[in-house]
Enzyme design. Structure first.
Site, PDB file in Angstrom:
ATOM      1  N   SER A 220       0.832  -1.200   0.000  1.00 42.75           N
ATOM      2  CA  SER A 220       0.000   0.000   0.000  1.00 42.75           C
ATOM      3  C   SER A 220       0.873   1.259   0.000  1.00 42.75           C
ATOM      4  CB  SER A 220      -0.971  -0.049   1.181  1.00 42.75           C
ATOM      5  OG  SER A 220      -2.065   0.804   0.986  1.00 42.75           O
TER       6      SER A 220
ATOM      7  N   HIS B 274      -7.391  -6.259   0.538  1.00 39.06           N
ATOM      8  CA  HIS B 274      -6.233  -5.361   0.487  1.00 39.06           C
ATOM      9  C   HIS B 274      -5.092  -5.838   1.385  1.00 39.06           C
ATOM     10  CE1 HIS B 274      -3.979  -1.747  -0.161  1.00 39.06           C
ATOM     11  NE2 HIS B 274      -4.117  -1.322   1.086  1.00 39.06           N
TER      12      HIS B 274
END
Length: 258
Positions: free
Chosen positions: A85, A237
């Site tokens: 990320s 994610h």
């Protein structure tokens, strides 16, 4: 200039691991121990996170300078970078700006593009925790955070930032500095606008149930990283937590390729 805090495991080819927003090196302990059988694993706390220093600014150019200064301080000439990320965007920015210092690049569930604001409730919740600290019990802080964040797993992750001090539990993440420069975090890595290219081996691992890496983003990805390989895991994610074994295997195999 302040130096990033880190944890080190193992010996051999250096692999530097960088967490995402609101994370820390602690989140990677399990995987770092496993990779340390084959590599020297350095897990970093990025600025305003974990045990690292607090300062203004979250833009990736400044963070890349943090990383460069840290590498020089540890006498690391060339490393492989793994970032998830926000950490993945930093890894891409660094590889584009300092390609001679990067052996291989691994990017976990992020693309080199700008994203929409999605953390407003989390930021508000963490600001509230900060304003009311110290906390005497973690469950009290969780009850407060639940007013802003419904998902239990997300709250458990965020509450890893509460650490014990002499007065009680306090937030170690620099929430005001992060909130002030949040736009820089969700923006594309600045080196992308300069049309820089990293020619080295690059692996992107996406979560099949995450929307962070979508097909329309791939041309921009491949423009800057022409050796890009794309793999996926059946995860959201936080793919490295949801599919730890699969993530471990994909990274290990890529690192061992000649």
């Amino acid at each position: 200039m302040s130096i990033l805090a880190h944890q080190r495991n193992g010996q051999g080819q250096p692999l530097v691991v960088m967490h995402g927003l609101f994370g820390s090196a602690d989140n990677w302990r399990g995987l770092a121990r496993r990779w340390s059988d084959d590599f020297s694993v350095w897990s970093l706390d990025l600025r305003n996170h974990g045990r690292s220093f607090h300062c203004e600014g979250m833009n990736y150019t400044a963070q890349a300078e943090d990383l460069l200064y840290w590498m020089d301080s540890e006498d690391l000439d060339k490393v492989s970078l793994l970032g998830h990320s926000m950490g993945g965007k930093l890894a891409m920015e660094f590889a584009l700006r300092y390609p001679s210092r990067v052996e291989k690049l691994i990017v976990a569930d992020i693309a080199p593009v700008g994203y929409e604001h999605t953390h407003s409730a989390i930021i508000q919740g963490l600001r509230t925790l900060k304003a009311k600290e110290p906390w005497h019990e973690r469950r009290e802080a969780d009850h407060q955070l639940a007013e802003f964040v419904d998902d239990v797993q997300t709250r458990l992750f965020l509450l890893t930032n509460l650490v014990r001090t002499e007065t009680g539990l306090c937030l170690r993440v620099a929430i005001e500095e992060i909130a002030r420069d949040y736009q820089a975090i969700i923006d594309a890595p600045p080196a992308m606008a300069e049309n820089r290219v990293f020619e080295g081996a690059t692996l992107a691992i996406k979560g099949s149930r995450s929307d962070y890496v979508q097909d329309f983003m791939l041309p921009e990805f491949k423009r800057a990283f022409p050796q890009l390989q794309l793999q996926s895991l059946d995860a959201g994610h936080w793919l490295h937590a949801e599919q730890a074994e699969g993530f471990y295997q994909q990274v290990s195999q890529f690192m061992k390729l000649d």
